[in-house]
Design a protein around this motif. Sequence first.
Motif, PDB file in Angstrom:
ATOM      1  N   LEU A   1      -4.973   0.610  -5.817  1.00  0.00           N
ATOM      2  CA  LEU A   1      -6.297   0.720  -5.517  1.00  0.00           C
ATOM      3  C   LEU A   1      -6.729  -0.673  -5.658  1.00  0.00           C
ATOM      4  O   LEU A   1      -7.267  -1.371  -6.162  1.00  0.00           O
ATOM      5  CB  LEU A   1      -6.562   1.137  -7.382  1.00  0.00           C
TER       6      LEU A   1
ATOM      7  N   THR B   1      -6.033   2.469  -0.518  1.00  0.00           N
ATOM      8  CA  THR B   1      -6.871   3.276  -1.429  1.00  0.00           C
ATOM      9  C   THR B   1      -8.610   2.204  -1.776  1.00  0.00           C
ATOM     10  O   THR B   1      -8.171   1.227  -2.974  1.00  0.00           O
ATOM     11  CB  THR B   1      -5.768   3.506  -2.174  1.00  0.00           C
TER      12      THR B   1
ATOM     13  N   TYR C   1       0.981  -0.709   0.147  1.00  0.00           N
ATOM     14  CA  TYR C   1       0.070  -0.342  -0.372  1.00  0.00           C
ATOM     15  C   TYR C   1       1.056   1.630   0.126  1.00  0.00           C
ATOM     16  O   TYR C   1       1.629   1.131   0.496  1.00  0.00           O
ATOM     17  CB  TYR C   1      -1.058  -0.019   0.982  1.00  0.00           C
TER      18      TYR C   1
ATOM     19  N   VAL D   1      -9.466  10.129  -5.771  1.00  0.00           N
ATOM     20  CA  VAL D   1      -9.424   9.822  -4.766  1.00  0.00           C
ATOM     21  C   VAL D   1      -7.614   9.196  -4.418  1.00  0.00           C
ATOM     22  O   VAL D   1      -7.367   9.413  -5.387  1.00  0.00           O
ATOM     23  CB  VAL D   1      -9.285   8.493  -5.352  1.00  0.00           C
ATOM     24  N   TYR D   2      -7.685  10.028  -3.326  1.00  0.00           N
ATOM     25  CA  TYR D   2      -6.076  10.226  -3.190  1.00  0.00           C
ATOM     26  C   TYR D   2      -5.467   8.790  -2.145  1.00  0.00           C
ATOM     27  O   TYR D   2      -6.724   7.743  -2.141  1.00  0.00           O
ATOM     28  CB  TYR D   2      -6.064  11.170  -1.614  1.00  0.00           C
ATOM     29  N   ASN D   3      -4.190   8.923  -2.222  1.00  0.00           N
ATOM     30  CA  ASN D   3      -3.966   7.161  -2.190  1.00  0.00           C
ATOM     31  C   ASN D   3      -4.456   7.245  -0.369  1.00  0.00           C
ATOM     32  O   ASN D   3      -4.260   8.296   0.723  1.00  0.00           O
ATOM     33  CB  ASN D   3      -2.233   7.784  -1.867  1.00  0.00           C
ATOM     34  N   ARG D   4      -4.617   6.458   0.285  1.00  0.00           N
ATOM     35  CA  ARG D   4      -4.786   5.373   1.848  1.00  0.00           C
ATOM     36  C   ARG D   4      -6.730   6.207   2.081  1.00  0.00           C
ATOM     37  O   ARG D   4      -6.421   6.624   3.259  1.00  0.00           O
ATOM     38  CB  ARG D   4      -4.206   6.497   2.147  1.00  0.00           C
ATOM     39  N   GLU D   5      -7.130   6.418   0.847  1.00  0.00           N
ATOM     40  CA  GLU D   5      -8.207   6.959   0.759  1.00  0.00           C
ATOM     41  C   GLU D   5      -9.210   5.889   0.666  1.00  0.00           C
ATOM     42  O   GLU D   5      -8.936   5.216   0.069  1.00  0.00           O
ATOM     43  CB  GLU D   5      -8.229   8.425   0.091  1.00  0.00           C
TER      44      GLU D   5
ATOM     45  N   LEU E   1      -4.730  10.028  -5.968  1.00  0.00           N
ATOM     46  CA  LEU E   1      -3.928   8.520  -7.523  1.00  0.00           C
ATOM     47  C   LEU E   1      -4.840   8.546  -8.388  1.00  0.00           C
ATOM     48  O   LEU E   1      -4.557   7.513  -9.640  1.00  0.00           O
ATOM     49  CB  LEU E   1      -3.975   7.310  -6.079  1.00  0.00           C
TER      50      LEU E   1
ATOM     51  N   LYS F   1       0.162   8.312   2.370  1.00  0.00           N
ATOM     52  CA  LYS F   1      -0.368   9.796   1.312  1.00  0.00           C
ATOM     53  C   LYS F   1       0.260  10.615   0.731  1.00  0.00           C
ATOM     54  O   LYS F   1       1.450  10.931   0.923  1.00  0.00           O
ATOM     55  CB  LYS F   1      -1.278  10.192   2.996  1.00  0.00           C
TER      56      LYS F   1
END
Length: 261
Positions: free
Chosen positions: A178, A209, A4, A35-39, A12, A7
Amino acid sequence: MTGYGDKTDSPLVVVRDVHKCYGDNEVLKGINLEVYNREVVVILGPSGSGKSTLLRCINHLEEMDRGSIMVGDEQIGYQLRGTHLHKLSSRAIARQRSQIGMVFQQFNLYPHMTVLQNIIEAPIGVHRQSRAEATQYALELLDRVGLSDKADAYPRHLSGGQQQRVAIARALAIRPRLMLFDEPTSALDPELVGEVLATMRDLALQGLTMIVVTHEISFAREAADRVVFMDQGYVIESGTPQQVLVEPQHPRTQAFLGRFI
């Protein structure tokens, strides 16, 4: 869990003005989404609003008719040459998909393979991992989803909830950047929904994510960083769970959520 990202300030996933028609039926009417990383982004909306079609376009299981979808620095399904988009080869698209895990409504496990064999097939066959490496990681994933004792079982011997958790482990086995979930609990009996949602909550806490299409309002409330409401091919409303689920501004959102109160 490995694989993973961290942020970042850059999204992403970037969806820009995406349109999709089936004949005369325009299902997506200019979707924009980041959509952002780790979101964790949960997409809600009535049946026919375009939610699942959007997910399938992100993974290029469906070809968009117009617009742009970027995952990382790659244009999904296409390559920009000058000012025109050109379709990628099947091999190039398969390589892009190898970075995106997807869990469907139906479990789609191979019935003639054990749980372990289902999970290691793609890492060995597509990613060229050694059997030992793929097996070790698969066993770690089975432990993560609470099925460490089912490695040698066949899908027919598992409950629906257990099969869906195996499907999640299988999708994670490729170490995706993702994860897409397309109504992963809709085919389950009500008493089995909780175990799958618990697994997904754990993944969210681990920083994966995720874009999740679901009708499970409780999951959206507890696990989402952002909730997106779609209707008739449009993004109607987007915000934090508090903003969208508790204080919705749009009448369509209010009417939809009123069914669950």
